[in-house]
Design a protein around this motif. Sequence first.
Motif, PDB file in Angstrom:
ATOM      1  N   ARG A 294      -3.325   9.042  -0.215  1.00  2.72           N
ATOM      2  CA  ARG A 294      -3.656   9.207   1.215  1.00  2.72           C
ATOM      3  C   ARG A 294      -4.534   8.052   1.699  1.00  2.72           C
ATOM      4  O   ARG A 294      -4.341   7.536   2.800  1.00  2.72           O
ATOM      5  CB  ARG A 294      -4.361  10.544   1.404  1.00  2.72           C
ATOM      6  N   GLU A 295      -5.466   7.625   0.870  1.00  4.23           N
ATOM      7  CA  GLU A 295      -6.352   6.517   1.237  1.00  4.23           C
ATOM      8  C   GLU A 295      -5.547   5.250   1.529  1.00  4.23           C
ATOM      9  O   GLU A 295      -5.793   4.560   2.525  1.00  4.23           O
ATOM     10  CB  GLU A 295      -7.349   6.278   0.104  1.00  4.23           C
ATOM     11  N   ASN A 296      -4.579   4.933   0.672  1.00  2.00           N
ATOM     12  CA  ASN A 296      -3.741   3.748   0.889  1.00  2.00           C
ATOM     13  C   ASN A 296      -2.899   3.881   2.150  1.00  2.00           C
ATOM     14  O   ASN A 296      -2.741   2.919   2.902  1.00  2.00           O
ATOM     15  CB  ASN A 296      -2.850   3.507  -0.334  1.00  2.00           C
TER      16      ASN A 296
ATOM     17  N   ASN B 167      -3.610   5.693   4.800  1.00  2.00           N
ATOM     18  CA  ASN B 167      -4.478   5.608   5.970  1.00  2.00           C
ATOM     19  C   ASN B 167      -4.867   4.174   6.278  1.00  2.00           C
ATOM     20  O   ASN B 167      -5.057   3.816   7.446  1.00  2.00           O
ATOM     21  CB  ASN B 167      -5.708   6.506   5.799  1.00  2.00           C
ATOM     22  N   LEU B 168      -4.975   3.328   5.243  1.00  2.00           N
ATOM     23  CA  LEU B 168      -5.235   1.907   5.486  1.00  2.00           C
ATOM     24  C   LEU B 168      -4.113   1.289   6.321  1.00  2.00           C
ATOM     25  O   LEU B 168      -4.357   0.493   7.226  1.00  2.00           O
ATOM     26  CB  LEU B 168      -5.382   1.152   4.163  1.00  2.00           C
TER      27      LEU B 168
ATOM     28  N   LEU C 165      -1.951   3.057   8.275  1.00  2.00           N
ATOM     29  CA  LEU C 165      -1.891   3.713   9.587  1.00  2.00           C
ATOM     30  C   LEU C 165      -3.048   3.317  10.501  1.00  2.00           C
ATOM     31  O   LEU C 165      -2.907   3.364  11.724  1.00  2.00           O
ATOM     32  CB  LEU C 165      -1.820   5.229   9.417  1.00  2.00           C
ATOM     33  N   ASN C 166      -4.169   2.886   9.930  1.00  3.51           N
ATOM     34  CA  ASN C 166      -5.273   2.393  10.760  1.00  3.51           C
ATOM     35  C   ASN C 166      -4.899   1.091  11.453  1.00  3.51           C
ATOM     36  O   ASN C 166      -5.417   0.795  12.531  1.00  3.51           O
ATOM     37  CB  ASN C 166      -6.533   2.198   9.913  1.00  3.51           C
ATOM     38  N   ARG C 167      -3.991   0.331  10.853  1.00  2.00           N
ATOM     39  CA  ARG C 167      -3.513  -0.923  11.465  1.00  2.00           C
ATOM     40  C   ARG C 167      -2.257  -0.707  12.296  1.00  2.00           C
ATOM     41  O   ARG C 167      -2.052  -1.345  13.312  1.00  2.00           O
ATOM     42  CB  ARG C 167      -3.206  -1.952  10.386  1.00  2.00           C
ATOM     43  N   GLU C 168      -1.377   0.135  11.778  1.00  4.99           N
ATOM     44  CA  GLU C 168      -0.075   0.388  12.416  1.00  4.99           C
ATOM     45  C   GLU C 168       0.135   1.899  12.474  1.00  4.99           C
ATOM     46  O   GLU C 168       0.736   2.461  11.572  1.00  4.99           O
ATOM     47  CB  GLU C 168       1.067  -0.216  11.590  1.00  4.99           C
ATOM     48  N   ASN C 169      -0.341   2.533  13.528  1.00  5.03           N
ATOM     49  CA  ASN C 169      -0.286   3.999  13.582  1.00  5.03           C
ATOM     50  C   ASN C 169       1.129   4.555  13.700  1.00  5.03           C
ATOM     51  O   ASN C 169       1.324   5.766  13.614  1.00  5.03           O
ATOM     52  CB  ASN C 169      -1.178   4.553  14.687  1.00  5.03           C
TER      53      ASN C 169
ATOM     54  N   LYS D 257       0.826  -1.205   0.000  1.00 12.75           N
ATOM     55  CA  LYS D 257       0.000   0.000   0.000  1.00 12.75           C
ATOM     56  C   LYS D 257       0.865   1.262   0.000  1.00 12.75           C
ATOM     57  O   LYS D 257       0.527   2.257  -0.648  1.00 12.75           O
ATOM     58  CB  LYS D 257      -0.934  -0.007   1.197  1.00 12.75           C
TER      59      LYS D 257
END
Length: 178
Positions: free
Chosen positions: A77-79, A81-82, A84-88, A60
């Motif tokens: 940005r969408e990719n 954020n995918l 960062l939603n799992r690994e901030n 991603k």
Amino acid sequence: MNSEEANQILVNQLKLLLNDTSQNKGLLYYYLGSVSNDNSVAKDYLKKSIKADNKIADNKIQLANILRREKDFVNARENLNLVLNRENDNAGALRSLAIIEMLEGNNKQGVNLAQKAYISNPNEDYVLETLIIALTANGQSDEAEKYKKEYISNGQEFDEDMRNFLDGKITIDDYYLG
């Protein structure tokens, strides 16, 4: 054998492995995307990688980097954020998002994200360079100087584009999109 021939042999071997059911297709597609010199082909492989194995973060991030270079900041940005939603604290995703923020003129947010990436993993590819660029773009030259010294003390040298950016000869757009 030149590098182009070696790359083609690698691609052929990776494609052969796609027929082996014991292999992780997501990883194979990721590698195929990573070694491709054609952005369109790389994007296709990276999308296949994401579809085959959504748990790989770097597919991603690499796709987002290509999208960013194509100025498709929304999908990039969408990719990111995918991830960062799992690994901030994923340094690669934070770094890439910092670049997008700077390209959109949000230098302060770019610095914040670049600092988070550095704190998360200062040894991740290009994290230190991105922090130096973000600080410089945000007018924090004294702080940037500290990280420049660290970079040089690590035995590294700035490439020509980095020197040109730091010397004010090229813009951030030239550096990241040019």
